[in-house]
Design an enzyme around this catalytic site. Sequence first.
Site, PDB file in Angstrom:
ATOM      1  N   ASN A 167       0.850  -1.190   0.000  1.00 56.54           N
ATOM      2  CA  ASN A 167       0.000   0.000   0.000  1.00 56.54           C
ATOM      3  C   ASN A 167       0.885   1.240   0.000  1.00 56.54           C
ATOM      4  OD1 ASN A 167      -1.941   1.959   0.339  1.00 56.54           O
ATOM      5  ND2 ASN A 167      -2.453   1.400   2.451  1.00 56.54           N
ATOM      6  N   LYS A 174      -0.038   4.266  -0.228  1.00 61.94           N
ATOM      7  CA  LYS A 174      -0.732   5.388   0.406  1.00 61.94           C
ATOM      8  C   LYS A 174      -0.584   6.656  -0.441  1.00 61.94           C
ATOM      9  CE  LYS A 174      -0.296   3.274   4.945  1.00 61.94           C
ATOM     10  NZ  LYS A 174      -0.126   3.486   6.400  1.00 61.94           N
ATOM     11  N   HIS A 223      -9.331   0.666   5.196  1.00 61.63           N
ATOM     12  CA  HIS A 223      -8.080   0.950   5.895  1.00 61.63           C
ATOM     13  C   HIS A 223      -8.357   1.887   7.073  1.00 61.63           C
ATOM     14  CE1 HIS A 223      -4.001   2.391   6.685  1.00 61.63           C
ATOM     15  NE2 HIS A 223      -3.570   1.333   6.030  1.00 61.63           N
ATOM     16  N   GLU A 264      -6.957   4.403   8.142  1.00 61.67           N
ATOM     17  CA  GLU A 264      -6.857   5.828   7.823  1.00 61.67           C
ATOM     18  C   GLU A 264      -8.135   6.325   7.164  1.00 61.67           C
ATOM     19  OE1 GLU A 264      -2.057   5.319   7.363  1.00 61.67           O
ATOM     20  OE2 GLU A 264      -3.292   5.545   5.566  1.00 61.67           O
ATOM     21  N   GLU A 308      -4.836  -5.212  10.763  1.00 65.78           N
ATOM     22  CA  GLU A 308      -3.833  -4.171  10.952  1.00 65.78           C
ATOM     23  C   GLU A 308      -4.113  -3.431  12.267  1.00 65.78           C
ATOM     24  OE1 GLU A 308      -1.966  -2.606   6.998  1.00 65.78           O
ATOM     25  OE2 GLU A 308      -3.976  -1.797   7.206  1.00 65.78           O
ATOM     26  N   GLY A 316       2.627   2.490  10.834  1.00 59.70           N
ATOM     27  CA  GLY A 316       3.483   3.651  10.675  1.00 59.70           C
ATOM     28  C   GLY A 316       4.166   4.114  11.940  1.00 59.70           C
ATOM     29  N   SER A 342       3.679  -2.014  10.304  1.00 64.68           N
ATOM     30  CA  SER A 342       5.138  -1.927  10.438  1.00 64.68           C
ATOM     31  C   SER A 342       5.843  -3.236  10.080  1.00 64.68           C
ATOM     32  CB  SER A 342       5.521  -1.483  11.854  1.00 64.68           C
ATOM     33  OG  SER A 342       5.031  -0.177  12.126  1.00 64.68           O
TER      34      SER A 342
END
Length: 261
Positions: free
Chosen positions: A12, A14, A97, A99, A171, A177, A217
Amino acid sequence: MECSRHFFVGGNWKCNGTLESTDKLVDALNNVLIPSNIEVVFAPTSLHIARAQQKLQHKEIKVAAQNAWVKGNGAYTGEISADMLKDAGLEWVILGHSERRSLCGESSQIVADKTVYCLKQGIKVIVCIGETLEQRESGDTSKVVTEQLGAVAQALGTDVSQWKQIVIAYEPVWAIGTGKVATADQAQEVHQTLRSWLSSNTSAEVAQSTRIIYGGSVSAKNCTELASLPDVDGFLVGGASLKPEFADIIKSGSAKDPSTK
């Protein structure tokens, strides 16, 4: 029951990339030898999908989208529909996701509705689920991830053919991140919980055939240990998918036995 779950690695990108960096990253992927038991996709930004498709020569790697609109074409300024993804020759999309859930307010029901629509258009889906640090520390991990998965399960029911077009990406939000990563025991525990939940709430066949991958990560340093876990069927990789180590992460599944009981 015995069935095959091919190892799956998704990248991904992003909101990252230029035409130049896309060319370099795809050129690097073109030279990666993909073991026969591993499926690989990567998701550039919408602006760079066409360039990535143009440059990609590796037949074993697919380009994916990072999101799709919940409906078809129409007066939805700024959105991209699954109809468009199909027309552009894409086979995969990432949905749900963390985010998107946190920054754009996407609910689990919206993610489920998007999933159903994409599947109807022939687009396979990577469905992301995961808990925040506060939810983990409160002991609510299982509740959160099964509720998120439950919205999709309610929409799809027990149709195995539909579930085979889906990859579930666990996730943990606290590991995305941040440089933090779930320990092997933590990852296996949640993956096993999700598979057990699928068995109880859909069917044993769905539970055994559905791939559940880990994201958060993931790096060249931790991928081998995570890949060895019995219920981890691959990875959804963020930052490391923009680096040369992505090739090492892909290859970490080469020793994975695709037959799972």
